[in-house]
Design a protein around this motif. Structure first.
Motif, PDB file in Angstrom:
ATOM      1  N   THR A 214       0.857  -1.183   0.000  1.00 41.93           N
ATOM      2  CA  THR A 214       0.000   0.000   0.000  1.00 41.93           C
ATOM      3  C   THR A 214       0.894   1.233   0.000  1.00 41.93           C
ATOM      4  O   THR A 214       2.083   1.149   0.312  1.00 41.93           O
ATOM      5  N   VAL A 215       0.307   2.372  -0.314  1.00 39.70           N
ATOM      6  CA  VAL A 215       1.064   3.617  -0.295  1.00 39.70           C
ATOM      7  C   VAL A 215       1.608   3.877   1.108  1.00 39.70           C
ATOM      8  O   VAL A 215       2.755   4.289   1.275  1.00 39.70           O
ATOM      9  N   THR A 216       0.808   3.618   2.111  1.00 41.45           N
ATOM     10  CA  THR A 216       1.244   3.835   3.495  1.00 41.45           C
ATOM     11  C   THR A 216       2.457   2.973   3.833  1.00 41.45           C
ATOM     12  O   THR A 216       3.429   3.461   4.428  1.00 41.45           O
ATOM     13  N   GLU A 217       2.410   1.704   3.456  1.00 42.30           N
ATOM     14  CA  GLU A 217       3.554   0.819   3.706  1.00 42.30           C
ATOM     15  C   GLU A 217       4.796   1.294   2.955  1.00 42.30           C
ATOM     16  O   GLU A 217       5.902   1.295   3.500  1.00 42.30           O
ATOM     17  N   LEU A 218       4.596   1.716   1.717  1.00 40.80           N
ATOM     18  CA  LEU A 218       5.728   2.192   0.917  1.00 40.80           C
ATOM     19  C   LEU A 218       6.326   3.470   1.500  1.00 40.80           C
ATOM     20  O   LEU A 218       7.553   3.632   1.511  1.00 40.80           O
TER      21      LEU A 218
ATOM     22  N   ALA B 294       2.896   5.091 -16.376  1.00 40.56           N
ATOM     23  CA  ALA B 294       3.900   4.466 -17.249  1.00 40.56           C
ATOM     24  C   ALA B 294       3.609   2.982 -17.485  1.00 40.56           C
ATOM     25  O   ALA B 294       4.352   2.311 -18.210  1.00 40.56           O
ATOM     26  N   GLY B 295       2.549   2.465 -16.847  1.00 39.48           N
ATOM     27  CA  GLY B 295       2.176   1.067 -17.045  1.00 39.48           C
ATOM     28  C   GLY B 295       3.014   0.077 -16.261  1.00 39.48           C
ATOM     29  O   GLY B 295       3.051  -1.113 -16.587  1.00 39.48           O
ATOM     30  N   LEU B 296       3.652   0.539 -15.193  1.00 32.94           N
ATOM     31  CA  LEU B 296       4.533  -0.328 -14.402  1.00 32.94           C
ATOM     32  C   LEU B 296       3.880  -0.851 -13.130  1.00 32.94           C
ATOM     33  O   LEU B 296       4.312  -1.864 -12.580  1.00 32.94           O
ATOM     34  N   VAL B 297       2.852  -0.161 -12.667  1.00 32.61           N
ATOM     35  CA  VAL B 297       2.184  -0.491 -11.408  1.00 32.61           C
ATOM     36  C   VAL B 297       0.680  -0.461 -11.640  1.00 32.61           C
ATOM     37  O   VAL B 297       0.182   0.363 -12.404  1.00 32.61           O
ATOM     38  N   ALA B 298      -0.031  -1.358 -10.969  1.00 35.06           N
ATOM     39  CA  ALA B 298      -1.496  -1.387 -11.028  1.00 35.06           C
ATOM     40  C   ALA B 298      -2.043  -1.388  -9.602  1.00 35.06           C
ATOM     41  O   ALA B 298      -1.405  -1.910  -8.683  1.00 35.06           O
ATOM     42  N   ARG B 299      -3.217  -0.810  -9.454  1.00 39.42           N
ATOM     43  CA  ARG B 299      -3.903  -0.770  -8.151  1.00 39.42           C
ATOM     44  C   ARG B 299      -5.044  -1.781  -8.156  1.00 39.42           C
ATOM     45  O   ARG B 299      -5.723  -1.943  -9.157  1.00 39.42           O
ATOM     46  N   ALA B 300      -5.272  -2.383  -6.996  1.00 38.49           N
ATOM     47  CA  ALA B 300      -6.424  -3.258  -6.799  1.00 38.49           C
ATOM     48  C   ALA B 300      -7.012  -2.926  -5.424  1.00 38.49           C
ATOM     49  O   ALA B 300      -6.276  -2.864  -4.444  1.00 38.49           O
TER      50      ALA B 300
ATOM     51  N   HIS C  84      -4.198  -1.912  -2.981  1.00 45.08           N
ATOM     52  CA  HIS C  84      -2.956  -2.686  -3.005  1.00 45.08           C
ATOM     53  C   HIS C  84      -2.283  -2.458  -4.352  1.00 45.08           C
ATOM     54  O   HIS C  84      -2.929  -2.489  -5.395  1.00 45.08           O
ATOM     55  N   LEU C  85      -1.002  -2.230  -4.304  1.00 42.71           N
ATOM     56  CA  LEU C  85      -0.223  -1.979  -5.504  1.00 42.71           C
ATOM     57  C   LEU C  85       0.556  -3.226  -5.863  1.00 42.71           C
ATOM     58  O   LEU C  85       1.112  -3.887  -4.991  1.00 42.71           O
TER      59      LEU C  85
END
Length: 135
Positions: free
Chosen positions: A60-64, A85-91, A101-102
């Motif tokens: 998650t953003v918080t964890e990161l 940029a198509g490198l990360v997706a969110r769910a 969740h990333l």
């Protein structure tokens, strides 16, 4: 904090040498990362998502923010750019709709692997040099 006494010259020399080796590793690493068409910050983001502490290969953003030691707003911006940029997706989290969740996309996986593999020699050299410092 208890007084640890004066620092020794050996302690200073070890600390200085370790910092030198670390800076060399980062400089060489940045070049390898750029060859994989990633910025150093984006590489670190992908590495932290893939290497999530719980082994899920998502974060998650918080964890990161905690792991990267950056402000949450900075991480949010970094994630947004990586997503564009198509490198990360969110769910969305199934247990909490407020949490996303990333995870890495196939393109993110490929670029991370290329950069990570290219840095194998530098990681080994840093590890060996650190072991030789006997700290």
């Amino acid at each position: 904090m208890p007084d640890a006494g004066p620092i020794t010259l050996d302690e200073v020399l070890h600390a200085a040498e370790f910092r030198r080796l670390l800076r060399r590793f980062l400089a060489h690493g940045d070049a390898g990362v750029r060859r994989a068409r990633l910025t150093p910050q984006r590489y670190l983001l992908l590495l932290m998502i893939k290497g999530a502490r719980d082994g899920t290969e998502q974060s998650t953003v918080t964890e990161l923010a905690e792991r990267l030691q950056l402000a949450q707003s900075t991480v949010t911006e970094l994630v947004s750019r990586a997503e564009d940029a198509g490198l990360v997706a969110r769910a969305q989290s199934q247990s909490d709709a407020r949490v996303a969740h990333l995870r890495l996309t196939p393109a993110g996986e490929e670029r991370l692997e290329r950069a990570f593999t290219s840095l194998g020699t530098e990681r080994a050299q840093l590890r060996d040099a650190y072991d030789e410092l006997d700290v």
